[in-house]
Design a protein around this motif. Structure first.
Motif, PDB file in Angstrom:
ATOM      1  N   LEU A  36      -7.191   9.160  -6.282  1.00 39.35           N
ATOM      2  CA  LEU A  36      -7.733   9.652  -7.539  1.00 39.35           C
ATOM      3  C   LEU A  36      -6.578   9.977  -8.481  1.00 39.35           C
ATOM      4  O   LEU A  36      -6.779  10.160  -9.682  1.00 39.35           O
ATOM      5  CB  LEU A  36      -8.605  10.889  -7.302  1.00 39.35           C
ATOM      6  N   ASP A  37      -5.366  10.044  -7.944  1.00 39.84           N
ATOM      7  CA  ASP A  37      -4.151  10.195  -8.733  1.00 39.84           C
ATOM      8  C   ASP A  37      -3.393   8.864  -8.664  1.00 39.84           C
ATOM      9  O   ASP A  37      -3.885   7.888  -8.126  1.00 39.84           O
ATOM     10  CB  ASP A  37      -3.310  11.344  -8.181  1.00 39.84           C
ATOM     11  N   LYS A  38      -2.152   8.817  -9.165  1.00 42.08           N
ATOM     12  CA  LYS A  38      -1.394   7.586  -9.205  1.00 42.08           C
ATOM     13  C   LYS A  38      -0.991   7.152  -7.800  1.00 42.08           C
ATOM     14  O   LYS A  38      -0.396   7.921  -7.054  1.00 42.08           O
ATOM     15  CB  LYS A  38      -0.151   7.781 -10.075  1.00 42.08           C
ATOM     16  N   PRO A  39      -1.256   5.883  -7.437  1.00 44.47           N
ATOM     17  CA  PRO A  39      -0.903   5.403  -6.100  1.00 44.47           C
ATOM     18  C   PRO A  39       0.584   5.506  -5.802  1.00 44.47           C
ATOM     19  O   PRO A  39       0.971   5.838  -4.687  1.00 44.47           O
ATOM     20  CB  PRO A  39      -1.359   3.930  -6.120  1.00 44.47           C
ATOM     21  N   LEU A  40       1.439   5.208  -6.793  1.00 45.91           N
ATOM     22  CA  LEU A  40       2.876   5.221  -6.546  1.00 45.91           C
ATOM     23  C   LEU A  40       3.427   6.626  -6.368  1.00 45.91           C
ATOM     24  O   LEU A  40       4.597   6.794  -6.020  1.00 45.91           O
ATOM     25  CB  LEU A  40       3.609   4.511  -7.698  1.00 45.91           C
ATOM     26  N   PHE A  41       2.621   7.643  -6.594  1.00 39.56           N
ATOM     27  CA  PHE A  41       3.030   9.003  -6.267  1.00 39.56           C
ATOM     28  C   PHE A  41       2.823   9.276  -4.779  1.00 39.56           C
ATOM     29  O   PHE A  41       3.671   9.885  -4.122  1.00 39.56           O
ATOM     30  CB  PHE A  41       2.239  10.019  -7.097  1.00 39.56           C
ATOM     31  N   PHE A  86       4.799  -6.750  -4.699  1.00 37.71           N
ATOM     32  CA  PHE A  86       4.967  -7.139  -6.097  1.00 37.71           C
ATOM     33  C   PHE A  86       3.734  -6.749  -6.917  1.00 37.71           C
ATOM     34  O   PHE A  86       3.842  -6.220  -8.026  1.00 37.71           O
ATOM     35  CB  PHE A  86       5.193  -8.652  -6.204  1.00 37.71           C
ATOM     36  N   GLY A  87       2.550  -6.977  -6.340  1.00 35.13           N
ATOM     37  CA  GLY A  87       1.324  -6.586  -7.031  1.00 35.13           C
ATOM     38  C   GLY A  87       1.231  -5.088  -7.206  1.00 35.13           C
ATOM     39  O   GLY A  87       0.811  -4.586  -8.253  1.00 35.13           O
ATOM     40  N   LEU A  88       1.645  -4.337  -6.186  1.00 35.65           N
ATOM     41  CA  LEU A  88       1.614  -2.882  -6.249  1.00 35.65           C
ATOM     42  C   LEU A  88       2.467  -2.366  -7.396  1.00 35.65           C
ATOM     43  O   LEU A  88       2.086  -1.430  -8.108  1.00 35.65           O
ATOM     44  CB  LEU A  88       2.115  -2.301  -4.923  1.00 35.65           C
ATOM     45  N   LEU A  89       3.632  -2.984  -7.601  1.00 35.10           N
ATOM     46  CA  LEU A  89       4.567  -2.495  -8.601  1.00 35.10           C
ATOM     47  C   LEU A  89       4.252  -2.981 -10.006  1.00 35.10           C
ATOM     48  O   LEU A  89       4.819  -2.466 -10.978  1.00 35.10           O
ATOM     49  CB  LEU A  89       5.994  -2.925  -8.226  1.00 35.10           C
ATOM     50  N   ASN A  90       3.352  -3.949 -10.159  1.00 39.71           N
ATOM     51  CA  ASN A  90       3.136  -4.554 -11.469  1.00 39.71           C
ATOM     52  C   ASN A  90       1.705  -4.457 -11.992  1.00 39.71           C
ATOM     53  O   ASN A  90       1.489  -4.622 -13.189  1.00 39.71           O
ATOM     54  CB  ASN A  90       3.550  -6.038 -11.429  1.00 39.71           C
ATOM     55  N   LEU A  91       0.739  -4.204 -11.126  1.00 39.92           N
ATOM     56  CA  LEU A  91      -0.634  -4.105 -11.590  1.00 39.92           C
ATOM     57  C   LEU A  91      -0.876  -2.778 -12.293  1.00 39.92           C
ATOM     58  O   LEU A  91      -0.281  -1.766 -11.934  1.00 39.92           O
ATOM     59  CB  LEU A  91      -1.611  -4.237 -10.414  1.00 39.92           C
ATOM     60  N   ALA A 177      11.775  -1.733  -1.449  1.00 42.24           N
ATOM     61  CA  ALA A 177      11.326  -2.187  -2.769  1.00 42.24           C
ATOM     62  C   ALA A 177      11.200  -1.011  -3.726  1.00 42.24           C
ATOM     63  O   ALA A 177      11.534  -1.121  -4.912  1.00 42.24           O
ATOM     64  CB  ALA A 177       9.987  -2.916  -2.642  1.00 42.24           C
ATOM     65  N   PHE A 178      10.716   0.120  -3.225  1.00 42.94           N
ATOM     66  CA  PHE A 178      10.623   1.320  -4.056  1.00 42.94           C
ATOM     67  C   PHE A 178      12.004   1.750  -4.555  1.00 42.94           C
ATOM     68  O   PHE A 178      12.171   2.118  -5.717  1.00 42.94           O
ATOM     69  CB  PHE A 178       9.988   2.462  -3.272  1.00 42.94           C
ATOM     70  N   VAL A 179      12.992   1.712  -3.656  1.00 40.93           N
ATOM     71  CA  VAL A 179      14.346   2.124  -4.028  1.00 40.93           C
ATOM     72  C   VAL A 179      14.925   1.191  -5.089  1.00 40.93           C
ATOM     73  O   VAL A 179      15.489   1.629  -6.104  1.00 40.93           O
ATOM     74  CB  VAL A 179      15.258   2.150  -2.781  1.00 40.93           C
ATOM     75  N   VAL A 180      14.774  -0.124  -4.869  1.00 41.29           N
ATOM     76  CA  VAL A 180      15.335  -1.117  -5.795  1.00 41.29           C
ATOM     77  C   VAL A 180      14.716  -0.996  -7.183  1.00 41.29           C
ATOM     78  O   VAL A 180      15.401  -1.142  -8.206  1.00 41.29           O
ATOM     79  CB  VAL A 180      15.131  -2.548  -5.234  1.00 41.29           C
ATOM     80  N   THR A 181      13.423  -0.731  -7.244  1.00 38.44           N
ATOM     81  CA  THR A 181      12.717  -0.681  -8.532  1.00 38.44           C
ATOM     82  C   THR A 181      12.690   0.718  -9.145  1.00 38.44           C
ATOM     83  O   THR A 181      12.092   0.917 -10.196  1.00 38.44           O
ATOM     84  CB  THR A 181      11.267  -1.182  -8.372  1.00 38.44           C
ATOM     85  N   GLY A 182      13.327   1.674  -8.497  1.00 43.35           N
ATOM     86  CA  GLY A 182      13.444   2.996  -9.083  1.00 43.35           C
ATOM     87  C   GLY A 182      12.227   3.883  -8.967  1.00 43.35           C
ATOM     88  O   GLY A 182      12.071   4.846  -9.723  1.00 43.35           O
ATOM     89  N   VAL A 183      11.339   3.603  -8.007  1.00 45.34           N
ATOM     90  CA  VAL A 183      10.168   4.450  -7.796  1.00 45.34           C
ATOM     91  C   VAL A 183      10.610   5.779  -7.190  1.00 45.34           C
ATOM     92  O   VAL A 183      11.450   5.810  -6.280  1.00 45.34           O
ATOM     93  CB  VAL A 183       9.154   3.752  -6.864  1.00 45.34           C
ATOM     94  N   ASP A 184      10.067   6.869  -7.705  1.00 47.17           N
ATOM     95  CA  ASP A 184      10.373   8.190  -7.159  1.00 47.17           C
ATOM     96  C   ASP A 184       9.852   8.275  -5.728  1.00 47.17           C
ATOM     97  O   ASP A 184       8.655   8.087  -5.488  1.00 47.17           O
ATOM     98  CB  ASP A 184       9.716   9.269  -8.032  1.00 47.17           C
ATOM     99  N   LEU A 185      10.726   8.571  -4.779  1.00 52.12           N
ATOM    100  CA  LEU A 185      10.344   8.597  -3.363  1.00 52.12           C
ATOM    101  C   LEU A 185       9.697   9.906  -2.931  1.00 52.12           C
ATOM    102  O   LEU A 185       9.300  10.057  -1.781  1.00 52.12           O
ATOM    103  CB  LEU A 185      11.563   8.317  -2.482  1.00 52.12           C
TER     104      LEU A 185
END
Length: 240
Positions: A36-41, A86-91, A177-185
């Motif tokens: 219900l919140d952001k998946p990448l969180f 790739f879909g996770l990071l771009n959709l 992939a999270f590290v390379v693309t700068g996603v907050d871990l």
């Protein structure tokens, strides 16, 4: 660092205890409550926990791992896994959440109606592995399809340890992939919620096997109904 209300922290603690109790497939049953919140969180937090508990589980049992079958299946899983990441990071967020919800709803239906996902030949194995790899890439919930293949080819006493090594490898790719693309871990929340996941894992190890054996399909049906209700509420909140 995002700050939650006290009642939200309590709810999060209960969700991660629930995840730990369910076991290594628990990500599929906790994501509906979290997306219900952001998946990448939330996905990095769950991924950290998977890495931690899988490494502890198999660190003393590597001799039990079926390395031959692990290498074979990993060669099939890796490409759809990367496509899923790739879909996770771009959709867009809402599109991703709807896709993940639909995948989990599919699992819920199979639990409710006791539909067994099995492969009966090499082509069927490859199809299930490709789908499982992609789903694992998008949301960490491809385990039911992958397990269906492993149960046919790996000895029962080696199955659990082999799967834990596989989860460790797949999640490591996602975290890279999270590290390379700068996603907050989200390491702060990872540490904050780790004790609650550990509580769940402790009681899960004590009770999960006997619970499944005692209640069989009824237990899976209850899980499926709860999942379906959560998904319907989540989809309604997004679409309307």
């Amino acid at each position: 660092m995002i700050h939650f209300e006290i009642w939200q922290y309590i709810l999060l603690a209960l969700i991660f205890i629930w995840t730990g109790c369910i076991g290594f497939g628990g990500a599929a049953l906790s994501l509906p409550f979290l997306l219900l919140d952001k998946p990448l969180f939330w996905l990095p937090i769950i991924a950290w926990h998977l890495l931690f508990f899988s490494s502890i589980t198999v660190s003393q049992r590597l001799h039990q791992v079926d390395w031959r079958f692990l290498r074979y299946t990993h060669s099939i899983l890796i490409i759809p896994k990367m496509i899923g990441i790739f879909g996770l990071l771009n959709l867009p967020n809402n599109v991703l959440v709807i896709i993940v919800y639909c995948i989990i709803l599919f699992y819920a239906i199979t639990y409710i109606f006791n539909i067994t996902r099995q492969s009966h030949n090499r082509l069927g194995d490859i199809v299930l592995l490709i789908l499982g790899g992609y789903m694992s890439g998008t949301s960490l919930i491809g385990s039911p399809l992958i397990v269906a293949v492993y149960m046919r080819h790996v000895e029962l006493q080696r199955l659990r340890d082999t799967l834990f090594v596989l989860w460790f490898i797949l999640v490591s790719f996602k975290m890279s992939a999270f590290v390379v693309t700068g996603v907050d871990l989200q390491w702060e929340y990872t540490l904050l919620l780790l004790p609650f996941a550990a509580i769940g894992h402790y009681f899960g190890l004590k009770a999960h096997v006997s619970l499944i054996a005692a209640q069989g399909n009824n237990f899976k049906r209850i899980i499926g109904i709860v999942l379906a209700l959560v998904i319907i509420i989540g989809l309604w909140s997004i679409l309307y």
